[in-house]
Design a protein around this motif. Structure first.
Motif, PDB file in Angstrom:
ATOM      1  N   VAL A 148      -8.196  -2.196   9.550  1.00  0.00           N
ATOM      2  CA  VAL A 148      -7.550  -3.439   8.982  1.00  0.00           C
ATOM      3  C   VAL A 148      -8.602  -4.129   8.457  1.00  0.00           C
ATOM      4  N   ALA A 149      -9.763  -4.291   8.642  1.00  0.00           N
ATOM      5  CA  ALA A 149     -10.900  -4.752   7.869  1.00  0.00           C
ATOM      6  C   ALA A 149     -11.166  -4.370   6.428  1.00  0.00           C
ATOM      7  N   GLN A 150     -11.035  -2.628   6.404  1.00  0.00           N
ATOM      8  CA  GLN A 150     -10.952  -2.168   5.186  1.00  0.00           C
ATOM      9  C   GLN A 150      -9.782  -2.348   4.208  1.00  0.00           C
ATOM     10  N   ALA A 151      -8.545  -2.687   4.840  1.00  0.00           N
ATOM     11  CA  ALA A 151      -7.444  -2.925   3.948  1.00  0.00           C
ATOM     12  C   ALA A 151      -7.569  -4.542   3.679  1.00  0.00           C
ATOM     13  N   GLU A 152      -7.970  -5.329   4.390  1.00  0.00           N
ATOM     14  CA  GLU A 152      -8.324  -6.694   3.987  1.00  0.00           C
ATOM     15  C   GLU A 152      -9.229  -7.133   2.820  1.00  0.00           C
ATOM     16  N   ALA A 153     -10.158  -5.880   2.792  1.00  0.00           N
ATOM     17  CA  ALA A 153     -11.073  -5.935   1.619  1.00  0.00           C
ATOM     18  C   ALA A 153     -10.631  -5.288   0.477  1.00  0.00           C
ATOM     19  N   GLY A 154      -9.199  -4.905   0.451  1.00  0.00           N
ATOM     20  CA  GLY A 154      -8.854  -4.423  -0.882  1.00  0.00           C
ATOM     21  C   GLY A 154      -8.603  -2.997  -1.060  1.00  0.00           C
ATOM     22  N   GLU A 155      -9.099  -1.979   0.131  1.00  0.00           N
ATOM     23  CA  GLU A 155      -9.020  -0.726   0.236  1.00  0.00           C
ATOM     24  C   GLU A 155      -7.933  -0.236   0.820  1.00  0.00           C
ATOM     25  N   ALA A 156      -7.285   0.733   0.341  1.00  0.00           N
ATOM     26  CA  ALA A 156      -5.804   1.087   0.981  1.00  0.00           C
ATOM     27  C   ALA A 156      -6.290   2.189   1.835  1.00  0.00           C
ATOM     28  N   VAL A 157      -5.730   2.322   3.060  1.00  0.00           N
ATOM     29  CA  VAL A 157      -6.010   3.227   3.975  1.00  0.00           C
ATOM     30  C   VAL A 157      -4.578   4.023   4.046  1.00  0.00           C
ATOM     31  N   CYS A 158      -4.767   5.350   3.924  1.00  0.00           N
ATOM     32  CA  CYS A 158      -3.600   6.197   4.052  1.00  0.00           C
ATOM     33  C   CYS A 158      -3.592   6.769   5.469  1.00  0.00           C
ATOM     34  N   ILE A 159      -2.622   6.696   6.328  1.00  0.00           N
ATOM     35  CA  ILE A 159      -2.549   7.367   7.767  1.00  0.00           C
ATOM     36  C   ILE A 159      -1.668   8.521   7.701  1.00  0.00           C
ATOM     37  N   THR A 160      -2.362   9.614   8.355  1.00  0.00           N
ATOM     38  CA  THR A 160      -1.394  10.954   8.153  1.00  0.00           C
ATOM     39  C   THR A 160      -1.281  11.596   9.665  1.00  0.00           C
ATOM     40  N   ARG A 161      -0.135  12.433   9.575  1.00  0.00           N
ATOM     41  CA  ARG A 161      -0.037  13.177  10.722  1.00  0.00           C
ATOM     42  C   ARG A 161       0.141  14.688  10.540  1.00  0.00           C
ATOM     43  N   ARG A 162      -0.425  15.296  11.007  1.00  0.00           N
ATOM     44  CA  ARG A 162      -0.591  16.939  10.740  1.00  0.00           C
ATOM     45  C   ARG A 162      -1.054  16.899   9.264  1.00  0.00           C
ATOM     46  N   GLY A 163      -1.646  16.139   8.632  1.00  0.00           N
ATOM     47  CA  GLY A 163      -2.118  16.419   7.395  1.00  0.00           C
ATOM     48  C   GLY A 163      -1.282  15.933   6.357  1.00  0.00           C
ATOM     49  N   LYS A 164      -0.070  15.206   6.659  1.00  0.00           N
ATOM     50  CA  LYS A 164       0.718  14.810   5.633  1.00  0.00           C
ATOM     51  C   LYS A 164       0.971  13.146   5.799  1.00  0.00           C
ATOM     52  N   PRO A 165       0.890  12.473   4.445  1.00  0.00           N
ATOM     53  CA  PRO A 165       0.804  10.947   4.783  1.00  0.00           C
ATOM     54  C   PRO A 165       2.229  10.357   5.259  1.00  0.00           C
ATOM     55  N   VAL A 166       1.821   9.615   6.401  1.00  0.00           N
ATOM     56  CA  VAL A 166       3.223   9.073   6.840  1.00  0.00           C
ATOM     57  C   VAL A 166       2.984   7.342   6.841  1.00  0.00           C
ATOM     58  N   ALA A 167       1.996   6.801   6.579  1.00  0.00           N
ATOM     59  CA  ALA A 167       1.851   5.299   6.405  1.00  0.00           C
ATOM     60  C   ALA A 167       0.696   4.982   5.445  1.00  0.00           C
ATOM     61  N   GLN A 168       0.956   3.645   4.911  1.00  0.00           N
ATOM     62  CA  GLN A 168      -0.289   2.992   4.179  1.00  0.00           C
ATOM     63  C   GLN A 168      -0.573   1.554   4.486  1.00  0.00           C
TER      64      GLN A 168
END
Length: 80
Positions: A17-37
């Protein structure tokens, strides 16, 4: 974009959350596939009223010295 698996995201959510707040997008994956950003929320800005802004600037006194003279006086003055 930083890619993180779901288990790691759960363990380090506050850091992500701190990274996202600083402006960096974070991609969350499940089994190697993106599921959320995870990105910073966009906060709406209040509109500026031009008439209020003009009234404010009109009420300010006109500077009698240039910016260079003002800064020089601050630098050379006894403000220290």
């Amino acid at each position: 974009m930083n890619m993180v698996n779901l288990a790691e995201a759960k363990a380090h959510l506050s850091e992500l959350v701190a990274q996202a707040e600083a402006g960096e997008a974070v991609c969350i994956t499940r089994r190697g596939k993106p599921v959320a950003q995870l990105t910073a929320a966009q906060t709406p800005r209040k509109p500026i009223s031009l008439t209020v802004l003009q009234a404010l600037t009109d009420s300010m006194p006109i500077q009698t010295e240039s910016a260079g003279e003002f800064v020089r006086a601050m630098r050379d003055g006894d403000r220290y």
